[in-house]
Write a protein that holds these residues in place. Sequence first.
Motif, PDB file in Angstrom:
ATOM      1  N   UNK A 183       0.833  -1.202   0.000  1.00  0.00           N
ATOM      2  CA  UNK A 183       0.000   0.000   0.000  1.00  0.00           C
ATOM      3  C   UNK A 183       0.868   1.253   0.000  1.00  0.00           C
ATOM      4  N   UNK A 184       1.948   1.207   0.775  1.00  0.00           N
ATOM      5  CA  UNK A 184       2.880   2.339   0.800  1.00  0.00           C
ATOM      6  C   UNK A 184       3.530   2.529  -0.560  1.00  0.00           C
ATOM      7  N   UNK A 185       3.933   1.427  -1.187  1.00  0.00           N
ATOM      8  CA  UNK A 185       4.548   1.502  -2.509  1.00  0.00           C
ATOM      9  C   UNK A 185       3.575   2.068  -3.532  1.00  0.00           C
ATOM     10  N   UNK A 186       2.322   1.648  -3.468  1.00  0.00           N
ATOM     11  CA  UNK A 186       1.318   2.166  -4.400  1.00  0.00           C
ATOM     12  C   UNK A 186       1.173   3.677  -4.250  1.00  0.00           C
ATOM     13  N   UNK A 187       1.177   4.149  -3.002  1.00  0.00           N
ATOM     14  CA  UNK A 187       1.099   5.588  -2.782  1.00  0.00           C
ATOM     15  C   UNK A 187       2.304   6.313  -3.352  1.00  0.00           C
ATOM     16  N   UNK A 188       3.490   5.712  -3.212  1.00  0.00           N
ATOM     17  CA  UNK A 188       4.695   6.313  -3.762  1.00  0.00           C
ATOM     18  C   UNK A 188       4.624   6.390  -5.283  1.00  0.00           C
ATOM     19  N   UNK A 189       4.161   5.333  -5.911  1.00  0.00           N
ATOM     20  CA  UNK A 189       4.054   5.335  -7.374  1.00  0.00           C
ATOM     21  C   UNK A 189       3.070   6.406  -7.842  1.00  0.00           C
ATOM     22  N   UNK A 190       1.979   6.596  -7.108  1.00  0.00           N
ATOM     23  CA  UNK A 190       1.029   7.648  -7.472  1.00  0.00           C
ATOM     24  C   UNK A 190       1.689   9.022  -7.405  1.00  0.00           C
ATOM     25  N   UNK A 191       2.608   9.215  -6.451  1.00  0.00           N
ATOM     26  CA  UNK A 191       3.333  10.485  -6.370  1.00  0.00           C
ATOM     27  C   UNK A 191       4.359  10.602  -7.491  1.00  0.00           C
ATOM     28  N   UNK A 192       5.047   9.503  -7.778  1.00  0.00           N
ATOM     29  CA  UNK A 192       6.100   9.541  -8.792  1.00  0.00           C
ATOM     30  C   UNK A 192       5.543   9.798 -10.190  1.00  0.00           C
ATOM     31  N   UNK A 193       4.313   9.399 -10.420  1.00  0.00           N
ATOM     32  CA  UNK A 193       3.743   9.604 -11.754  1.00  0.00           C
ATOM     33  C   UNK A 193       3.584  11.089 -12.082  1.00  0.00           C
ATOM     34  N   UNK A 194       3.642  11.946 -11.060  1.00  0.00           N
ATOM     35  CA  UNK A 194       3.593  13.391 -11.287  1.00  0.00           C
ATOM     36  C   UNK A 194       4.935  13.915 -11.789  1.00  0.00           C
ATOM     37  N   UNK A 195       5.990  13.112 -11.628  1.00  0.00           N
ATOM     38  CA  UNK A 195       7.343  13.550 -11.937  1.00  0.00           C
ATOM     39  C   UNK A 195       7.940  12.892 -13.166  1.00  0.00           C
ATOM     40  N   UNK A 196       7.524  11.650 -13.448  1.00  0.00           N
ATOM     41  CA  UNK A 196       8.172  10.901 -14.520  1.00  0.00           C
ATOM     42  C   UNK A 196       7.203   9.872 -15.093  1.00  0.00           C
ATOM     43  N   UNK A 197       7.553   9.320 -16.229  1.00  0.00           N
ATOM     44  CA  UNK A 197       6.793   8.237 -16.846  1.00  0.00           C
ATOM     45  C   UNK A 197       7.273   6.914 -16.260  1.00  0.00           C
ATOM     46  N   UNK A 198       6.339   6.020 -15.945  1.00  0.00           N
ATOM     47  CA  UNK A 198       6.699   4.754 -15.309  1.00  0.00           C
ATOM     48  C   UNK A 198       6.219   3.565 -16.128  1.00  0.00           C
ATOM     49  N   UNK A 199       7.043   2.515 -16.152  1.00  0.00           N
ATOM     50  CA  UNK A 199       6.670   1.225 -16.722  1.00  0.00           C
ATOM     51  C   UNK A 199       6.966   0.175 -15.661  1.00  0.00           C
ATOM     52  N   UNK A 200       5.968  -0.638 -15.335  1.00  0.00           N
ATOM     53  CA  UNK A 200       6.096  -1.601 -14.242  1.00  0.00           C
ATOM     54  C   UNK A 200       5.874  -3.006 -14.772  1.00  0.00           C
ATOM     55  N   UNK A 201       6.855  -3.884 -14.562  1.00  0.00           N
ATOM     56  CA  UNK A 201       6.643  -5.308 -14.797  1.00  0.00           C
ATOM     57  C   UNK A 201       6.294  -5.915 -13.440  1.00  0.00           C
ATOM     58  N   UNK A 202       5.200  -6.653 -13.381  1.00  0.00           N
ATOM     59  CA  UNK A 202       4.674  -7.030 -12.069  1.00  0.00           C
ATOM     60  C   UNK A 202       3.884  -8.331 -12.145  1.00  0.00           C
TER      61      UNK A 202
END
Length: 247
Positions: A183-202
């Motif tokens: 849950x903490x990681x998901x929140x971090x990714x939501x913040x990071x998407x404001x700064x950069x483009x993300x691609x996640x293999x999961x």
Amino acid sequence: MPLFEAHNLHKRFGDTVVLEDITVSFEENSVSGIIGPNGAGKTTCFNVLTGHYKPDRGRVLFDGENITGLPERVIARKGISRSFQIMNVFDDYSVLQNVMVALPEVRQRGFNMFLNVAGSSEIQDRAWDILKRIGLEALAAQDAKDLSYGNKRILEIGIALAAAPRLLFLDEPTQGLGSDQMARLAGLIQELRKLTTLVIIEHDMPFLFGLADTISVIHWGQVIARGTPDELKQNKWVQASNLGKLG
């Protein structure tokens, strides 16, 4: 035009064809996902996209530039960073030092980097800003080896962010995490998407479905489906898999 695109990628190891005619694209300022069962070829695809492997055929473009077959370090300098499925941190360095090491101007100094930057307030401030962004500033002085597993995963993302990438690839970021840490990681990714483009293999499908704008499904070394999470839930292959159990 997408920020990053790959066309008709092929990769084989000996007689085994691992990727066959893979085509994917990732829009700027988005979160994109890559999923698939074990052995589907998604990790090899990830390694080809980030320059760890050269494709046998096909093209990879970043912001319109052909980067096919370039070394990883060259691709990184162009603005692409990645985390790793196996964590890549310096255990005997502090949390702050791990981020400082990853700053481009520090990396250029090689392994004597701290001799000339220990007193640099500008470099330390930049590292502190990253720690604040990922929520590890309170642990800045702690050795990385003493971090919890979840905090090590977060630190690795901070290390990747130190290069100020335009595109950040995350390789299985939830591996080994508990529900609170995810849950903490998901929140971090939501913040990071404001700064950069993300691609996640999961491998954790609910986690990825809750974050990604678009997802590519890889199976048998091919992209067999692509779309938004809602679109994929209606896909016949998805319905026949565990993805179909998502609400």
